[in-house]
Design a protein around this motif. Structure first.
Motif, PDB file in Angstrom:
ATOM      1  N   UNK A  45       0.792  -1.238   0.000  1.00 37.73           N
ATOM      2  CA  UNK A  45       0.000   0.000   0.000  1.00 37.73           C
ATOM      3  C   UNK A  45       0.829   1.297   0.000  1.00 37.73           C
ATOM      4  N   UNK A  46       2.072   1.305   0.546  1.00 37.47           N
ATOM      5  CA  UNK A  46       2.768   2.591   0.607  1.00 37.47           C
ATOM      6  C   UNK A  46       3.142   3.161  -0.763  1.00 37.47           C
ATOM      7  N   UNK A  47       3.078   4.489  -0.825  1.00 33.67           N
ATOM      8  CA  UNK A  47       3.510   5.259  -2.001  1.00 33.67           C
ATOM      9  C   UNK A  47       4.576   6.229  -1.505  1.00 33.67           C
ATOM     10  N   UNK A  48       5.559   6.518  -2.326  1.00 38.33           N
ATOM     11  CA  UNK A  48       6.695   7.351  -1.920  1.00 38.33           C
ATOM     12  C   UNK A  48       6.839   8.516  -2.900  1.00 38.33           C
ATOM     13  N   UNK A  49       6.880   9.708  -2.368  1.00 38.27           N
ATOM     14  CA  UNK A  49       7.095  10.869  -3.235  1.00 38.27           C
ATOM     15  C   UNK A  49       8.387  11.547  -2.774  1.00 38.27           C
ATOM     16  N   UNK A  50       9.399  11.491  -3.611  1.00 38.02           N
ATOM     17  CA  UNK A  50      10.688  12.105  -3.279  1.00 38.02           C
ATOM     18  C   UNK A  50      10.627  13.569  -3.689  1.00 38.02           C
ATOM     19  N   UNK A  51      10.816  14.450  -2.724  1.00 42.92           N
ATOM     20  CA  UNK A  51      10.743  15.878  -3.012  1.00 42.92           C
ATOM     21  C   UNK A  51      12.102  16.510  -2.723  1.00 42.92           C
ATOM     22  N   UNK A  52      12.762  16.968  -3.766  1.00 40.58           N
ATOM     23  CA  UNK A  52      14.059  17.637  -3.613  1.00 40.58           C
ATOM     24  C   UNK A  52      13.982  19.079  -4.122  1.00 40.58           C
ATOM     25  N   UNK A  53      12.844  19.398  -4.735  1.00 36.67           N
ATOM     26  CA  UNK A  53      12.641  20.739  -5.283  1.00 36.67           C
ATOM     27  C   UNK A  53      12.341  21.725  -4.140  1.00 36.67           C
ATOM     28  N   UNK A  54      13.159  22.781  -4.095  1.00 32.55           N
ATOM     29  CA  UNK A  54      13.113  23.712  -2.948  1.00 32.55           C
ATOM     30  C   UNK A  54      11.725  24.295  -2.709  1.00 32.55           C
ATOM     31  N   UNK A  55      11.087  24.690  -3.807  1.00 25.04           N
ATOM     32  CA  UNK A  55       9.780  25.342  -3.690  1.00 25.04           C
ATOM     33  C   UNK A  55       8.736  24.373  -3.104  1.00 25.04           C
ATOM     34  N   UNK A  56       8.795  23.121  -3.546  1.00 28.04           N
ATOM     35  CA  UNK A  56       7.803  22.148  -3.059  1.00 28.04           C
ATOM     36  C   UNK A  56       8.080  21.770  -1.611  1.00 28.04           C
ATOM     37  N   UNK A  86      -0.215   6.039   1.918  1.00 28.18           N
ATOM     38  CA  UNK A  86      -0.571   4.631   1.747  1.00 28.18           C
ATOM     39  C   UNK A  86      -1.991   4.519   1.233  1.00 28.18           C
ATOM     40  N   UNK A  87      -2.156   3.626   0.282  1.00 24.36           N
ATOM     41  CA  UNK A  87      -3.485   3.360  -0.288  1.00 24.36           C
ATOM     42  C   UNK A  87      -4.340   2.720   0.793  1.00 24.36           C
ATOM     43  N   UNK A  88      -5.540   3.241   0.942  1.00 22.53           N
ATOM     44  CA  UNK A  88      -6.375   2.829   2.087  1.00 22.53           C
ATOM     45  C   UNK A  88      -6.934   1.418   1.911  1.00 22.53           C
ATOM     46  N   UNK A  89      -6.092   0.443   2.166  1.00 15.47           N
ATOM     47  CA  UNK A  89      -6.512  -0.964   2.099  1.00 15.47           C
ATOM     48  C   UNK A  89      -5.958  -1.677   3.319  1.00 15.47           C
ATOM     49  N   UNK A  90      -6.731  -2.587   3.831  1.00 11.10           N
ATOM     50  CA  UNK A  90      -6.386  -3.427   4.984  1.00 11.10           C
ATOM     51  C   UNK A  90      -5.465  -2.752   5.999  1.00 11.10           C
ATOM     52  N   UNK A  91      -4.186  -3.106   6.033  1.00  7.93           N
ATOM     53  CA  UNK A  91      -3.291  -2.678   7.120  1.00  7.93           C
ATOM     54  C   UNK A  91      -2.445  -1.451   6.730  1.00  7.93           C
ATOM     55  N   UNK A  92      -3.030  -0.555   5.961  1.00  9.08           N
ATOM     56  CA  UNK A  92      -2.214   0.494   5.329  1.00  9.08           C
ATOM     57  C   UNK A  92      -1.450   1.392   6.309  1.00  9.08           C
ATOM     58  N   UNK A 138      -1.004  10.983  -8.413  1.00  9.77           N
ATOM     59  CA  UNK A 138      -1.461   9.933  -7.486  1.00  9.77           C
ATOM     60  C   UNK A 138      -2.987   9.922  -7.488  1.00  9.77           C
ATOM     61  N   UNK A 139      -3.533   8.877  -8.085  1.00  5.44           N
ATOM     62  CA  UNK A 139      -4.990   8.820  -8.244  1.00  5.44           C
ATOM     63  C   UNK A 139      -5.640   7.830  -7.278  1.00  5.44           C
ATOM     64  N   UNK A 140      -4.806   6.979  -6.629  1.00  6.50           N
ATOM     65  CA  UNK A 140      -5.351   6.036  -5.643  1.00  6.50           C
ATOM     66  C   UNK A 140      -5.911   6.806  -4.446  1.00  6.50           C
ATOM     67  N   UNK A 141      -6.811   6.166  -3.712  1.00  2.00           N
ATOM     68  CA  UNK A 141      -7.339   6.768  -2.480  1.00  2.00           C
ATOM     69  C   UNK A 141      -6.299   6.553  -1.377  1.00  2.00           C
ATOM     70  N   UNK A 142      -5.481   7.565  -1.140  1.00  2.00           N
ATOM     71  CA  UNK A 142      -4.371   7.415  -0.191  1.00  2.00           C
ATOM     72  C   UNK A 142      -4.564   8.285   1.041  1.00  2.00           C
TER      73      UNK A 142
END
Ligand SMILES: Cc1cc2nc3c(=O)[nH]c(=O)nc-3n(C[C@H](O)[C@H](O)[C@H](O)COP(=O)(O)O)c2cc1C
Length: 170
Positions: A45-56, A86-92, A138-142
């Motif tokens: 279920x986990x999703x990872x977004x790496x953010x290195x951009x200063x503004x973000x 994390x996508x909202x499923x079971x043990x997310x 990210x279109x999943x329900x997270x």
């Protein structure tokens, strides 16, 4: 004690960062550790977004501070952040938390400091947070689990005392 356990017992959270980025190749190894965390029913279920951009990074810090009503940068000046959702499923929530642990421990094994910063749930429930998810594709329900801030300690880290009486052998 083997090297892996030594790494686990010596990791400490950092709240003061040098103004420098973690190299992308190191971030990729850290993310690999997160991706390989176990998950309930192997739902991954986990999703990872790496953010290195200063503004973000600055935008995420502000959204986080707004939730907590903080007058300070809740990311302590860290230049790099891995957002764990994390996508909202079971043990997310458990899955996402374990992934956060893997990220922080992997980082420390490479001499990179980190800290779990909370309030990701609230940040990504806000209109601005939802807008970011859409921009990131990210279109999943997270649900937001945590912000893993990364970098190099600018000051010596505080030593955490481990409370006694927490282990029971039967
Ligand atoms: C679920 C969770 C939420 C946390 N949220 C924050 C936070 O919002 N801000 C912060 O500075 N530290 C946060 N931390 C870091 C803890 O304060 C830190 O892990 C704790 O003080 C123990 O220190 P250690 O990691 O050095 O052992 C969080 C840690 C966890 C596990």
């Amino acid at each position: 004690m083997n090297e892996t356990v030594k790494n686990l017992v010596t990791r400490k959270s950092c709240n003061s960062y040098k103004p420098m980025h973690v190299p992308k190749k190191d971030i990729e190894d850290i993310v690999a550790a997160g991706l390989n965390a176990p998950s309930g029913m192997n739902k991954q279920t986990p999703r990872f977004v790496v953010v290195q951009d200063e503004e973000t990074v600055a935008k995420l810090s502000k959204l986080n501070a707004d939730v907590g009503h903080f007058p300070i940068d809740p990311f302590y000046g860290a230049k790099d952040v891995i957002v764990v959702l994390a996508k909202k499923e079971v043990t997310y929530i458990y899955d996402g938390s374990l992934a956060m642990g893997n990220l922080m421990n992997a980082a420390w094994s490479m001499g990179i400091d980190s800290r779990w910063i909370h309030r990701a749930k609230e940040v990504f429930e806000s209109a601005e947070g939802k807008q970011l998810l859409a921009e990131w594709g990210i279109t999943d329900d997270v649900e937001g689990i945590g912000f893993c801030i990364l970098g190099y300690a600018a000051e010596e880290k505080e030593k955490t005392e481990i409370n006694p009486g927490r282990v029971f052998y039967v």
